[in-house]
Structures are given as C-alpha cells and as structure tokens.
Design a protein around this motif. Structure first.
Motif, PDB file in Angstrom:
ATOM      1  N   ASP A  69      37.778  34.746  33.793  1.00 52.66           N
ATOM      2  CA  ASP A  69      38.669  33.940  32.959  1.00 52.66           C
ATOM      3  C   ASP A  69      39.997  33.770  33.696  1.00 52.66           C
ATOM      4  O   ASP A  69      40.744  34.734  33.878  1.00 52.66           O
ATOM      5  CB  ASP A  69      38.908  34.634  31.619  1.00 52.66           C
ATOM      6  CG  ASP A  69      39.668  33.772  30.630  1.00 52.66           C
ATOM      7  OD1 ASP A  69      40.413  32.878  31.080  1.00 52.66           O
ATOM      8  OD2 ASP A  69      39.529  33.992  29.412  1.00 52.66           O
ATOM      9  N   THR A 107      39.651  38.271  36.785  1.00 49.41           N
ATOM     10  CA  THR A 107      38.407  38.150  36.039  1.00 49.41           C
ATOM     11  C   THR A 107      37.885  36.722  36.136  1.00 49.41           C
ATOM     12  O   THR A 107      38.520  35.837  36.728  1.00 49.41           O
ATOM     13  CB  THR A 107      38.612  38.497  34.552  1.00 49.41           C
ATOM     14  OG1 THR A 107      39.389  37.463  33.934  1.00 49.41           O
ATOM     15  CG2 THR A 107      39.339  39.823  34.399  1.00 49.41           C
ATOM     16  N   ARG A 150      42.741  32.828  32.916  1.00 48.90           N
ATOM     17  CA  ARG A 150      43.951  33.079  32.138  1.00 48.90           C
ATOM     18  C   ARG A 150      44.414  34.525  32.229  1.00 48.90           C
ATOM     19  O   ARG A 150      45.473  34.874  31.697  1.00 48.90           O
ATOM     20  CB  ARG A 150      43.701  32.710  30.670  1.00 48.90           C
ATOM     21  CG  ARG A 150      43.366  31.233  30.447  1.00 48.90           C
ATOM     22  CD  ARG A 150      42.968  30.978  29.004  1.00 48.90           C
ATOM     23  NE  ARG A 150      41.806  31.785  28.611  1.00 48.90           N
ATOM     24  CZ  ARG A 150      41.348  31.854  27.369  1.00 48.90           C
ATOM     25  NH1 ARG A 150      41.970  31.205  26.392  1.00 48.90           N
ATOM     26  NH2 ARG A 150      40.288  32.593  27.102  1.00 48.90           N
ATOM     27  N   TYR A 151      43.619  35.385  32.891  1.00 46.20           N
ATOM     28  CA  TYR A 151      43.969  36.801  32.980  1.00 46.20           C
ATOM     29  C   TYR A 151      43.882  37.281  34.426  1.00 46.20           C
ATOM     30  O   TYR A 151      43.001  36.877  35.189  1.00 46.20           O
ATOM     31  CB  TYR A 151      43.031  37.660  32.119  1.00 46.20           C
ATOM     32  CG  TYR A 151      43.138  37.400  30.640  1.00 46.20           C
ATOM     33  CD1 TYR A 151      44.010  38.132  29.839  1.00 46.20           C
ATOM     34  CD2 TYR A 151      42.367  36.414  30.033  1.00 46.20           C
ATOM     35  CE1 TYR A 151      44.115  37.892  28.477  1.00 46.20           C
ATOM     36  CE2 TYR A 151      42.456  36.161  28.675  1.00 46.20           C
ATOM     37  CZ  TYR A 151      43.333  36.904  27.896  1.00 46.20           C
ATOM     38  OH  TYR A 151      43.434  36.665  26.555  1.00 46.20           O
ATOM     39  N   ASP A 152      44.799  38.167  34.789  1.00 50.40           N
ATOM     40  CA  ASP A 152      44.690  38.887  36.054  1.00 50.40           C
ATOM     41  C   ASP A 152      45.313  40.273  35.873  1.00 50.40           C
ATOM     42  O   ASP A 152      45.684  40.654  34.752  1.00 50.40           O
ATOM     43  CB  ASP A 152      45.339  38.110  37.209  1.00 50.40           C
ATOM     44  CG  ASP A 152      46.854  37.966  37.078  1.00 50.40           C
ATOM     45  OD1 ASP A 152      47.463  38.614  36.187  1.00 50.40           O
ATOM     46  OD2 ASP A 152      47.432  37.211  37.875  1.00 50.40           O
ATOM     47  N   SER A 153      45.391  41.035  36.937  1.00 52.23           N
ATOM     48  CA  SER A 153      45.972  42.392  36.904  1.00 52.23           C
ATOM     49  C   SER A 153      45.280  43.285  35.870  1.00 52.23           C
ATOM     50  O   SER A 153      45.917  44.133  35.239  1.00 52.23           O
ATOM     51  CB  SER A 153      47.480  42.319  36.602  1.00 52.23           C
ATOM     52  OG  SER A 153      48.146  41.482  37.523  1.00 52.23           O
ATOM     53  N   CYS A 154      43.974  43.117  35.700  1.00 52.95           N
ATOM     54  CA  CYS A 154      43.227  43.892  34.699  1.00 52.95           C
ATOM     55  C   CYS A 154      42.806  45.238  35.295  1.00 52.95           C
ATOM     56  O   CYS A 154      42.100  45.281  36.315  1.00 52.95           O
ATOM     57  CB  CYS A 154      42.000  43.120  34.242  1.00 52.95           C
ATOM     58  SG  CYS A 154      42.394  41.527  33.485  1.00 52.95           S
TER      59      CYS A 154
END
Length: 372
Positions: free
Chosen positions: A162, A160, A164-168
């Motif tokens: 952001d 994403t 701080r996030y992945d694998s969404c």
C-alpha cells in the motif's frame, strides 16, 4: 454447518490469492453465513444446475467457472447467466466459484490431469510470480535498535504494498544468550563466557524483494554484532509450486498415437486434435509430458522449454499447430473435458474433511460443444 465452513476447505486447497488478476474466483451469489444443507458441484453454473441443486436439497453450488465475470447492469432474466442468478436468489442458493485459484493450486486441475495420464509431476509450467515482499526478522541490542531501524528505513525497508504507508516496523523485547569462542570479537561479553542476559529486541519489518541485498548490506554496516542474527520470511500464502500447468514423466515411453489414444480415453473425449509430431515415426517415444487444463495454448513455449515431448491442453489455435506442431506433440483434448476433473477435486477435498456432508456432482450439465 455454515456455507463459509465448506468453502474454507476449498480455499485451504486453492486460496483466492492464487487467482489471476482478471478472474473472479470467490462468492458469486448468496450468504456465506447461511446454514448449509448440502453442496452441488459443477463446472458451469446454468439455470438447470441451480434447479438441480434445489431438487437435491442443496443451498450451495460450487463451480469451477465463475457465474459472474463482469459487472451486470441489469438482472432481468434476459440471458442464461441472469436466469441462473434469479433462480439462485429466489431459491436461497449461494454460489461460490474457484477458477484460476484451483488452476494454479498445487494439487489442482493440472495435477488431476497428470494423475489421469499417469504423469509424475516434476514442476510447474508457468509459476506464479514470486512474492514481491518478505518480512525481515533481525535481533539487535535494544540500545542500538533505533539506529538500525532508521538505517533500514533509509534504504527502503518498511514499505508495504500500500503506497500510502511506509516505515512499518514491529519490535518485541527479550533477553538473549550466546557465547563467543576463540577468534570472535563480541560487541557484548567476553570470550568463552556465557552471556545469558543480553537486553535485545526482535525488529520486524516488511522488505520489498528487490531491496533484500541492499538491506543485508545495511545490516552488515550498521548492526553492532559481527555476525548479526537475521532472516527473511516469505508471506504465508506464497507457494513456489503454484502456477499454470505442470510437466513430468510417464513410466512407459509411448508412441504419439498411443499417447493420443490414452489422453482421449483418460478425459473421455469424443475426439482429440493433434499435431503431426511423432505420428508414423516409431523412433520417437514420448516420456516427458506437459499438461494444462482449459485454454493453455499460451504455455506451449514453456512446455517446449521444460523438455516436454507432448503437451495436453485445450483451445489450441490453428496457428499454434502451424508454429509448434513439428517441435512437440500437441493434444487438444477439449476445454470441458480437461476441466471436468474439478468436480472430483472439490468432492475429494470436502468429503475428506466432512465425510458425512451431503455432496452431489451435477448430472444435468453437459459439454456445450457438440461433435458431429
């Protein structure tokens, strides 16, 4: 009716997401959830405009130029800006500004300018950067969904904006149906037989645009179906027509002098500055025109690249006239003059949605530039 309900109309036309990174489109002062008694529309917020709103019975001011661009360390009334803020607070008046959001919006400032000159818009001079990500929707058998998900995540899907996030990912289950015809090699079912109860899932995940081709290759390699069903969806706020300035054509081909006079009249200018292109040469007839409200000098090369023979904007620098004046008719019609149409844009949008709502266009604001 709440202030926020009125502003929702403006943001439907010109979402805040369209503003430039340096801008401050949005709420400047006040309470979005206050009951709205009426709205005063203006180009610039001054102390006089705020008091005019009070006298009109309005507790909402909608401006084009933001009242606040940079952080304030004090509000003492030492400047006109601070005085406007203090008046707004003491009178209970909220202020909202739509600046580069409405500059960049389809149907915004440049479109209003085009309508005044009779220009049929063909495109955008400086399109907004396209969305940096899209949503992947892919249908896959439930027992193969994990394999596909992991393969896509391995190549970068699921990331994403952001960091701080992945694998969404998001998964929706369902029952699929299809029929394979002669020549197909179905992973499930038989040729000519309707397969109408296949246990499948819809796998959704964000994909950076730069990785779309890699994601497509991964789906082709890992997905069990020979013809996987998938597509990409752009973000809801993506608008391929959004951006600064427009170009288009006028029905009647005009000489340079006539187009300059038309612009001067259309934008109620005391005077306009023009380049020498086309003046005194009746062989040059102008049919393709570019426009950009406010300070649009940086888009002169884009206007030329779009095939425009004339460009109407404001705040053109001396050296722009030197560098480009023999290639295109430059018409500097003034910053105030080319953006005064924002009051009409706001008025038309709100009155169409709320025909009986109390709307006023400021009558006390004046062009800060005086010609002598």
């Amino acid at each position: 009716m709440l202030n926020a309900e009125i502003i929702a109309v403006i943001e439907e036309l010109a979402p805040r997401s369209l503003q430039e990174s340096w801008d401050n489109t949005g709420w400047q002062v006040g309470n979005p959830l206050a009951e709205c008694t009426g709205a005063l529309l203006c180009l610039d917020v001054t102390p006089e405009v705020v008091l005019e709103a009070r006298d009109c019975g309005c507790n909402l001011v909608i401006s084009h130029h933001p009242l606040i661009f940079k952080g304030l360390k004090q509000i003492t009334g030492a400047t006109l800006q601070q005085q406007a803020i203090l008046h707004a607070i003491s009178e209970g008046i909220s202020i909202y500004s739509s600046h580069t959001a409405v500059d960049n919006a389809r149907g915004g400032v440049s479109y209003a300018m085009a309508a005044k000159l009779g220009v049929r818009v063909l495109g955008t001079l400086a399109p907004r950067m396209p969305a940096t990500w899209q949503q992947l929707n892919v249908i896959v058998p439930r027992d193969k969904a994990s394999d596909l998900r992991e393969a896509l995540i391995d190549v970068g899907a699921g990331a994403t904006a952001d960091p701080r996030y992945d694998s969404c990912t998001f998964t929706i289950g369902g029952r699929g149906s299809f029929r394979a015809l002669d020549g197909a090699s179905p992973a499930v079912g038989d040729i000519e037989a309707l397969e109408d109860d296949t246990d499948e899932v819809l796998l959704q995940m964000p994909v950076p645009v730069r990785l779309i081709s890699k994601v497509c290759s991964t789906i082709a390699q890992v997905h069990p179906y020979e013809s996987p069903a998938y597509h990409f969806v752009a973000p809801a706020d993506a608008d391929h027509d959004a951006g600064c300035g427009v170009y288009g054509t006028i029905e009647t081909r005009l000489e340079a002098e006539d187009l300059a006079a038309l612009a001067k009249s259309a934008f109620a200018c005391e005077r306009v500055k023009v380049s020498h292109y086309g003046f005194g040469d009746s062989k040059i007839r102008i049919s393709r025109v570019a426009l950009c409200g406010g300070s649009g000098g940086e888009f002169i090369p884009a206007a030329i690249a779009a095939g425009a023979q004339a460009y109407v904007t404001a705040d053109i620098r001396y050296h722009d006239f030197v560098d480009y004046g023999d290639k295109i008719l430059l018409i500097d019609a003034g910053h105030h003059e080319t953006e005064l149409c924002t009051k009409d844009i706001f008025y038309n949008a709100i009155s169409q949605k709320f025909p009986t709502f109390a709307l006023f266009k400021s009558s006390v604001e004046k062009n800060p530039v005086k010609y002598i």
